[in-house]
Scaffold this active site. Structure first.
Site, PDB file in Angstrom:
ATOM      1  N   GLY A  12      37.655  26.053  26.065  1.00  0.00           N
ATOM      2  CA  GLY A  12      37.041  26.851  27.141  1.00  0.00           C
ATOM      3  C   GLY A  12      35.601  27.203  26.842  1.00  0.00           C
ATOM      4  N   THR A  14      32.945  25.951  27.924  1.00  0.00           N
ATOM      5  CA  THR A  14      32.055  25.897  29.096  1.00  0.00           C
ATOM      6  C   THR A  14      32.257  27.087  30.037  1.00  0.00           C
ATOM      7  N   LEU A  86      40.318  29.927  24.429  1.00  0.00           N
ATOM      8  CA  LEU A  86      39.831  30.567  25.659  1.00  0.00           C
ATOM      9  C   LEU A  86      40.080  29.703  26.888  1.00  0.00           C
ATOM     10  N   ALA A  88      41.604  27.968  29.992  1.00  0.00           N
ATOM     11  CA  ALA A  88      42.695  28.346  30.904  1.00  0.00           C
ATOM     12  C   ALA A  88      42.316  28.054  32.351  1.00  0.00           C
ATOM     13  N   TYR A 101      50.688  23.717  37.179  1.00  0.00           N
ATOM     14  CA  TYR A 101      49.523  23.330  36.374  1.00  0.00           C
ATOM     15  C   TYR A 101      49.049  24.519  35.529  1.00  0.00           C
ATOM     16  N   THR A 133      45.564  38.905  28.195  1.00  0.00           N
ATOM     17  CA  THR A 133      44.922  39.558  29.346  1.00  0.00           C
ATOM     18  C   THR A 133      45.639  40.812  29.821  1.00  0.00           C
ATOM     19  N   GLU A 135      46.287  41.342  32.716  1.00  0.00           N
ATOM     20  CA  GLU A 135      47.215  40.920  33.777  1.00  0.00           C
ATOM     21  C   GLU A 135      48.666  40.972  33.291  1.00  0.00           C
ATOM     22  N   TYR A 157      49.929  33.021  36.753  1.00  0.00           N
ATOM     23  CA  TYR A 157      48.943  33.106  35.665  1.00  0.00           C
ATOM     24  C   TYR A 157      49.418  34.082  34.593  1.00  0.00           C
ATOM     25  N   LYS A 161      50.552  33.515  30.738  1.00  0.00           N
ATOM     26  CA  LYS A 161      49.849  34.187  29.628  1.00  0.00           C
ATOM     27  C   LYS A 161      50.840  34.998  28.782  1.00  0.00           C
ATOM     28  N   ARG A 192      29.712  34.951  35.168  1.00  0.00           N
ATOM     29  CA  ARG A 192      31.069  35.009  35.692  1.00  0.00           C
ATOM     30  C   ARG A 192      31.254  33.924  36.754  1.00  0.00           C
TER      31      ARG A 192
HETATM   32  P1  NDP Z   1      36.517  30.768  32.804  1.00  0.00           P
HETATM   33  O1  NDP Z   1      37.353  30.425  33.973  1.00  0.00           O
HETATM   34  O2  NDP Z   1      35.073  31.108  32.992  1.00  0.00           O
HETATM   35  O3  NDP Z   1      36.569  29.562  31.747  1.00  0.00           O
HETATM   36  C1  NDP Z   1      37.746  28.849  31.517  1.00  0.00           C
HETATM   37  C2  NDP Z   1      37.454  27.725  30.563  1.00  0.00           C
HETATM   38  O4  NDP Z   1      38.668  26.995  30.346  1.00  0.00           O
HETATM   39  C3  NDP Z   1      36.429  26.707  31.088  1.00  0.00           C
HETATM   40  O5  NDP Z   1      35.654  26.265  30.005  1.00  0.00           O
HETATM   41  C4  NDP Z   1      37.309  25.597  31.605  1.00  0.00           C
HETATM   42  O6  NDP Z   1      36.672  24.333  31.630  1.00  0.00           O
HETATM   43  C5  NDP Z   1      38.407  25.613  30.534  1.00  0.00           C
HETATM   44  N1  NDP Z   1      39.622  24.940  30.948  1.00  0.00           N
HETATM   45  C6  NDP Z   1      40.272  25.032  32.133  1.00  0.00           C
HETATM   46  N2  NDP Z   1      41.349  24.228  32.147  1.00  0.00           N
HETATM   47  C7  NDP Z   1      41.375  23.602  30.951  1.00  0.00           C
HETATM   48  C8  NDP Z   1      42.211  22.617  30.389  1.00  0.00           C
HETATM   49  N3  NDP Z   1      43.229  22.097  31.060  1.00  0.00           N
HETATM   50  N4  NDP Z   1      41.953  22.196  29.132  1.00  0.00           N
HETATM   51  C9  NDP Z   1      40.897  22.689  28.440  1.00  0.00           C
HETATM   52  N5  NDP Z   1      40.041  23.615  28.936  1.00  0.00           N
HETATM   53  C10 NDP Z   1      40.285  24.053  30.186  1.00  0.00           C
HETATM   54  O7  NDP Z   1      37.267  31.963  32.044  1.00  0.00           O
HETATM   55  P2  NDP Z   1      36.648  33.172  31.186  1.00  0.00           P
HETATM   56  O8  NDP Z   1      35.598  32.662  30.298  1.00  0.00           O
HETATM   57  O9  NDP Z   1      36.379  34.304  32.104  1.00  0.00           O
HETATM   58  O10 NDP Z   1      37.924  33.614  30.333  1.00  0.00           O
HETATM   59  C11 NDP Z   1      38.214  33.001  29.072  1.00  0.00           C
HETATM   60  C12 NDP Z   1      39.680  33.197  28.747  1.00  0.00           C
HETATM   61  O11 NDP Z   1      39.991  34.577  28.705  1.00  0.00           O
HETATM   62  C13 NDP Z   1      40.648  32.586  29.754  1.00  0.00           C
HETATM   63  O12 NDP Z   1      41.767  32.127  29.040  1.00  0.00           O
HETATM   64  C14 NDP Z   1      41.037  33.759  30.641  1.00  0.00           C
HETATM   65  O13 NDP Z   1      42.312  33.541  31.202  1.00  0.00           O
HETATM   66  C15 NDP Z   1      41.049  34.880  29.624  1.00  0.00           C
HETATM   67  N6  NDP Z   1      40.742  36.211  30.116  1.00  0.00           N
HETATM   68  C16 NDP Z   1      39.613  36.427  30.855  1.00  0.00           C
HETATM   69  C17 NDP Z   1      39.282  37.709  31.254  1.00  0.00           C
HETATM   70  C18 NDP Z   1      38.064  38.000  32.047  1.00  0.00           C
HETATM   71  O14 NDP Z   1      37.979  39.088  32.634  1.00  0.00           O
HETATM   72  N7  NDP Z   1      37.060  37.114  32.094  1.00  0.00           N
HETATM   73  C19 NDP Z   1      40.140  38.873  30.889  1.00  0.00           C
HETATM   74  C20 NDP Z   1      41.277  38.503  30.058  1.00  0.00           C
HETATM   75  C21 NDP Z   1      41.554  37.230  29.691  1.00  0.00           C
HETATM   76  P3  NDP Z   1      35.764  23.866  32.902  1.00  0.00           P
HETATM   77  O15 NDP Z   1      34.433  24.520  32.719  1.00  0.00           O
HETATM   78  O16 NDP Z   1      35.757  22.395  32.770  1.00  0.00           O
HETATM   79  O17 NDP Z   1      36.487  24.359  34.139  1.00  0.00           O
HETATM   80  P1  GDR Z   2      41.474  39.335  38.445  1.00  0.00           P
HETATM   81  O1  GDR Z   2      39.967  39.109  38.941  1.00  0.00           O
HETATM   82  O2  GDR Z   2      42.468  38.859  39.411  1.00  0.00           O
HETATM   83  O3  GDR Z   2      41.564  40.775  38.024  1.00  0.00           O
HETATM   84  O4  GDR Z   2      41.549  38.364  37.184  1.00  0.00           O
HETATM   85  P2  GDR Z   2      39.356  38.906  40.394  1.00  0.00           P
HETATM   86  O5  GDR Z   2      37.917  39.223  40.270  1.00  0.00           O
HETATM   87  O6  GDR Z   2      39.735  37.592  40.965  1.00  0.00           O
HETATM   88  O7  GDR Z   2      40.096  40.045  41.269  1.00  0.00           O
HETATM   89  C1  GDR Z   2      39.969  41.421  40.970  1.00  0.00           C
HETATM   90  C2  GDR Z   2      40.571  42.236  42.104  1.00  0.00           C
HETATM   91  O8  GDR Z   2      39.740  42.121  43.255  1.00  0.00           O
HETATM   92  C3  GDR Z   2      40.549  41.896  44.407  1.00  0.00           C
HETATM   93  N1  GDR Z   2      39.738  41.221  45.421  1.00  0.00           N
HETATM   94  C4  GDR Z   2      39.258  39.973  45.349  1.00  0.00           C
HETATM   95  N2  GDR Z   2      39.338  39.036  44.389  1.00  0.00           N
HETATM   96  C5  GDR Z   2      38.695  37.856  44.587  1.00  0.00           C
HETATM   97  N3  GDR Z   2      38.718  36.926  43.621  1.00  0.00           N
HETATM   98  N4  GDR Z   2      38.004  37.588  45.742  1.00  0.00           N
HETATM   99  C6  GDR Z   2      37.921  38.491  46.750  1.00  0.00           C
HETATM  100  O9  GDR Z   2      37.309  38.232  47.778  1.00  0.00           O
HETATM  101  C7  GDR Z   2      38.558  39.755  46.543  1.00  0.00           C
HETATM  102  N5  GDR Z   2      38.655  40.884  47.286  1.00  0.00           N
HETATM  103  C8  GDR Z   2      39.360  41.761  46.603  1.00  0.00           C
HETATM  104  C9  GDR Z   2      41.714  41.065  43.871  1.00  0.00           C
HETATM  105  O10 GDR Z   2      42.809  41.110  44.788  1.00  0.00           O
HETATM  106  C10 GDR Z   2      41.966  41.760  42.548  1.00  0.00           C
HETATM  107  O11 GDR Z   2      42.787  42.879  42.750  1.00  0.00           O
HETATM  108  C11 GDR Z   2      40.483  38.298  36.239  1.00  0.00           C
HETATM  109  C12 GDR Z   2      40.495  36.875  35.653  1.00  0.00           C
HETATM  110  O12 GDR Z   2      39.346  36.716  34.862  1.00  0.00           O
HETATM  111  C13 GDR Z   2      41.727  36.650  34.797  1.00  0.00           C
HETATM  112  O13 GDR Z   2      41.606  35.395  34.122  1.00  0.00           O
HETATM  113  C14 GDR Z   2      41.815  37.775  33.760  1.00  0.00           C
HETATM  114  O14 GDR Z   2      42.971  37.602  32.982  1.00  0.00           O
HETATM  115  C15 GDR Z   2      41.835  39.122  34.455  1.00  0.00           C
HETATM  116  O15 GDR Z   2      40.656  39.245  35.226  1.00  0.00           O
HETATM  117  C16 GDR Z   2      41.882  40.270  33.465  1.00  0.00           C
END
Ligand code: NDP
Ligand code: GDR
Length: 340
Positions: A12, A14, A86, A88, A101, A133, A135, A157, A161, A192
């Site tokens: 992850g 990227t 990371l 996912a 998936y 997470t 979640e 999801y 996790k 983000r």
């Molecule tokens: P992103 O969605 O920004 O990044 C996900 C990364 O995973 C990308 O590099 C993506 O590649 C890669 N990826 C997706 N599918 C695969 C696969 N099949 N094989 C290998 N790599 C893959 O997520 P974040 O950086 O925000 O989050 C990082 C991790 O932390 C994730 O696991 C997320 O679930 C978890 N997390 C995130 C939180 C948040 O608030 N941001 C909170 C808690 C947990 P590509 O660029 O090619 O799509």
């Molecule tokens: P989340 O993040 O589901 O918490 O997961 P997201 O920003 O998608 O949603 C947060 C809350 O906002 C509400 N919401 C919307 N969400 C999106 N995406 N688009 C909308 O237009 C919108 N309007 C309201 C959602 O219903 C939700 O309640 C993120 C991801 O990074 C996960 O990978 C990670 O594990 C958790 O945060 C912690």
């Protein structure tokens, strides 16, 4: 004296967190290897600014968390001392549509990577970080949520996790691998992904500032999240792996805010008072297509354990996070929308 090897492997790389973690580890003197997916369009925008010259300490490998053979071969070649999982399918709403998936990547991906480490006989050498997470708490059994709060996942999801979470715990207990779950609450940044709610809002606000006229459609405005900055959170990941004992930690700010509040504050940044048009289905401003079949209403983390053991504290306030995101999105817009 023999120098301690510092070689990190990041899945992850990227993504949002992968990019900040890479910068952080490079600054600490690590050699960093990242797994990237083959894609028909560029997917390395978040790390393109880093040094990839022949003498740099950053290396990329094509791979995928669904491909065990490839994971074994990369782990064997890289011989890492730290592995950060990371990678996912990280979008909760998308996971309802691509449940199988998401489970394959987010649940079995973690298992495959841990097994790759074992297959290479590296379980006594490698320290392993799993991106768990908030979640997992889903329909929260208590507020705030800590390491002892029972889980109640509310999406494919989160269920995936949870499998990964327990796989980590089990491999720690069964094989002695130094594996930690970082239970990270939402963390955001100008990097983000654009379909997550905070970035969707700040990009929209930047467009309004630039004089464009449009309506922002959101889903559940009342959902509450504990939002921190990704740059602060990747430091906590690293700190977990520097401890003597592998443990699981909640990483959060200890504050919660609604989507409505985030939106209002973001508009305030550009001096605009938002006019809500309504919250009912079909009224302008709220689009039911963004609702989830099962929602997570409120997340609020208790980061006391991380504060006490890791000495970790978030550095960025909610207000500053929003300000930075709005400002950067305006900059990107003027520069041709780099992260578009
Ligand atoms: P992103 O969605 O920004 O990044 C996900 C990364 O995973 C990308 O590099 C993506 O590649 C890669 N990826 C997706 N599918 C695969 C696969 N099949 N094989 C290998 N790599 C893959 O997520 P974040 O950086 O925000 O989050 C990082 C991790 O932390 C994730 O696991 C997320 O679930 C978890 N997390 C995130 C939180 C948040 O608030 N941001 C909170 C808690 C947990 P590509 O660029 O090619 O799509
Ligand atoms: P989340 O993040 O589901 O918490 O997961 P997201 O920003 O998608 O949603 C947060 C809350 O906002 C509400 N919401 C919307 N969400 C999106 N995406 N688009 C909308 O237009 C919108 N309007 C309201 C959602 O219903 C939700 O309640 C993120 C991801 O990074 C996960 O990978 C990670 O594990 C958790 O945060 C912690």
């Amino acid at each position: 004296m023999e120098e301690i090897r510092k070689v990190a492997l990041i899945t992850g790389i990227t993504g949002q967190d992968g990019s900040y973690l890479t910068e952080f580890l490079l600054s600490k003197g690590y050699t960093v290897h990242g797994i990237i997916r083959r894609s028909s369009s560029f997917n390395t925008q978040r790390i393109d600014h880093l040094d990839f010259s022949p003498n740099s300490r950053l290396h990329l490998h094509y791979g995928d968390l669904t491909d065990s053979t490839n994971l074994v071969s990369i782990v064997h070649k890289v011989n890492p001392t730290e592995v950060y999982n990371l990678g996912a399918q990280s979008h909760v709403k998308v996971s309802f549509e691509c449940a199988e998936y998401t489970s394959d990547v987010d649940a079995l991906g973690c298992l495959r990577l841990l097994d790759a480490i074992r297959s290479c006989n590296l379980e006594k050498q490698v320290k392993f970080y799993q991106a768990s997470t908030s979640e997992l708490y889903g329909k929260a059994r208590e507020i705030p949520q800590s390491e002892t709060t029972p889980f109640y996942p509310r999406s494919p999801y989160a269920v995936a996790k949870q499998f990964a979470y327990w796989t980590c715990v089990n491999y720690r207990e069964a094989y002695g691998i130094f594996a930690c779950n970082g239970i990270l609450f939402n963390h955001e940044s100008p990097r983000r992904g654009m379909t997550f709610v905070t970035r969707k809002i700040t990009r929209f606000v930047a467009r309004i500032k630039a004089g464009q006229n449009d309506t922002l459609y959101l889903g559940n405005l009342n959902a509450k999240r504990d939002w921190g900055h990704a740059r602060d959170y990747v430091e906590a990941m690293w700190l977990m792996l520097q401890q003597d004992q592998a443990q699981d930690f909640v990483i959060a700010t200890g504050e919660t805010h609604s989507v409505r509040e985030f939106t209002e504050k973001a508009f305030k940044e550009i001096g605009v008072t938002i006019k809500w048009r309504g919250e009912d289905l079909n009224e302008e401003g709220v689009d039911p297509k963004y609702f989830r079949p099962t929602e997570v209403d409120i997340l609020l983390g208790n980061p006391t354990k991380a504060q006490q053991i890791l000495k970790w504290k978030p550095k960025t306030s909610f207000e500053h996070l929003i300000k930075e995101m709005v400002e950067k999105d305006f900059e990107y817009l003027n520069a041709g929308d780099k992260y578009n």
